[in-house]
Enzyme design. Sequence first.
Site, PDB file in Angstrom:
ATOM      1  N   ASP A  68       0.844  -1.196   0.000  1.00 34.48           N
ATOM      2  CA  ASP A  68       0.000   0.000   0.000  1.00 34.48           C
ATOM      3  C   ASP A  68       0.879   1.246   0.000  1.00 34.48           C
ATOM      4  OD1 ASP A  68       0.972  -0.267   2.564  1.00 34.48           O
ATOM      5  OD2 ASP A  68      -0.941  -0.005   3.562  1.00 34.48           O
ATOM      6  N   GLU A  71      -9.377  -0.263   4.808  1.00 37.42           N
ATOM      7  CA  GLU A  71      -9.919   0.230   6.062  1.00 37.42           C
ATOM      8  C   GLU A  71     -11.219  -0.499   6.418  1.00 37.42           C
ATOM      9  OE1 GLU A  71      -8.091   1.888   7.891  1.00 37.42           O
ATOM     10  OE2 GLU A  71      -7.803   3.967   7.278  1.00 37.42           O
ATOM     11  N   ASN A 103      -7.170  -0.782  13.933  1.00 31.55           N
ATOM     12  CA  ASN A 103      -8.607  -0.861  13.596  1.00 31.55           C
ATOM     13  C   ASN A 103      -8.914  -2.072  12.704  1.00 31.55           C
ATOM     14  OD1 ASN A 103      -7.508  -0.081  11.185  1.00 31.55           O
ATOM     15  ND2 ASN A 103      -8.693   1.798  10.946  1.00 31.55           N
ATOM     16  N   HIS A 105      -7.324  -2.946   9.905  1.00 34.08           N
ATOM     17  CA  HIS A 105      -7.033  -2.829   8.476  1.00 34.08           C
ATOM     18  C   HIS A 105      -5.846  -3.707   8.086  1.00 34.08           C
ATOM     19  CE1 HIS A 105      -4.278   0.930   9.166  1.00 34.08           C
ATOM     20  NE2 HIS A 105      -3.522  -0.137   9.051  1.00 34.08           N
TER      21      HIS A 105
HETATM   22  C1  GLP Z   1      -0.298   0.956   8.311  1.00 32.53           C
HETATM   23  C2  GLP Z   1       0.117   0.515   6.913  1.00 32.53           C
HETATM   24  C3  GLP Z   1       0.097  -0.980   6.739  1.00 32.53           C
HETATM   25  C4  GLP Z   1       0.670  -1.608   7.985  1.00 32.53           C
HETATM   26  C5  GLP Z   1      -0.290  -1.410   9.116  1.00 32.53           C
HETATM   27  C6  GLP Z   1       0.244  -1.856  10.457  1.00 32.53           C
HETATM   28  O1  GLP Z   1      -1.269   1.948   8.279  1.00 32.53           O
HETATM   29  N1  GLP Z   1      -0.653   1.130   5.886  1.00 32.53           N
HETATM   30  O2  GLP Z   1       0.830  -1.348   5.612  1.00 32.53           O
HETATM   31  O3  GLP Z   1       0.878  -2.976   7.749  1.00 32.53           O
HETATM   32  O4  GLP Z   1      -0.756  -0.080   9.195  1.00 32.53           O
HETATM   33  O5  GLP Z   1       1.271  -1.028  10.880  1.00 32.53           O
HETATM   34  P1  GLP Z   1       2.278  -1.395  12.051  1.00 32.53           P
HETATM   35  O6  GLP Z   1       3.015  -2.598  11.598  1.00 32.53           O
HETATM   36  O7  GLP Z   1       3.181  -0.200  12.201  1.00 32.53           O
HETATM   37  O8  GLP Z   1       1.447  -1.654  13.257  1.00 32.53           O
END
Ligand code: GLP
Length: 246
Positions: A68, A144, A137, A139
């Site tokens: 993403d 989302e 959340n 995602h």
């Molecule tokens: C972010 C990114 C994702 C990521 C997720 C978890 O918003 N868009 O690609 O995998 O949230 O992030 P983290 O690993 O820092 O908890």
Amino acid sequence: MELSIVKNYEELSQRAANKVIAIAESTDQPINISIPAGRTPKGMYHDLVDYVKDHPGCFDHISWYTLDEYINIPKGSALSCLTKLTHLFYEPAGIKKDKIFSFNTEAEDFNKEAERIEALISETGGLRLSILGIGRNGHVGFNEPGSERDSRTRVMTLQAKTLEQSKVYFTEDVLPPKEGITLGIQTLLESEEILLFANSTEKEAIIHEVVEGDISPQVPASFFRESPKAELIIDEEAAKRLSVRK
Ligand code: GLP
């Protein structure tokens, strides 16, 4: 979905890296792997970089896709997921530029950009592996809450919780962009294998929902629970609220 609970972040990172390495070593044919930015995969990238130093060329047949990306930001911006992946993994692992596939953050038409990446993946045999972090959340990528199971690669407006969470990624006094582009849930479900991972108490509430709550668009990561191709690796802290741990 297979659930693996490991002791700590180091073990989680090593397990995730081992999965990538096993797949890389299982074939010399070209394959596609999608990978996330964020904090969760940092240890895995560290371990993969260590591995490639001892096994030069071991990833040469892999095309890497950014899961993403923020949109409407300049190419090379410090905010960009590609920039972070470049620092954490592509550069230290010596991944060649023609093996790195990412969304154009300056595209004129982001719907077309989504179609371009979707087509590239399917024309080159699909995803052999998708690696997914999990947002607080629920995602995955920028899918989302509200994302449908059959969603494909597309533009998303990011929700308040995601923007709040994203602040930790940025040291400068710049707020993260409000829109992103992401591989879709269905696109990811079509991968030959899917690895989800999450660590720390910060994720215990969402992991409880992903593993033991309803399967619903409100928790996009929950859709992977029904997939026999998916594995969720979590550490003991993230597993705290699961009934299997009680
Ligand atoms: C972010 C990114 C994702 C990521 C997720 C978890 O918003 N868009 O690609 O995998 O949230 O992030 P983290 O690993 O820092 O908890």
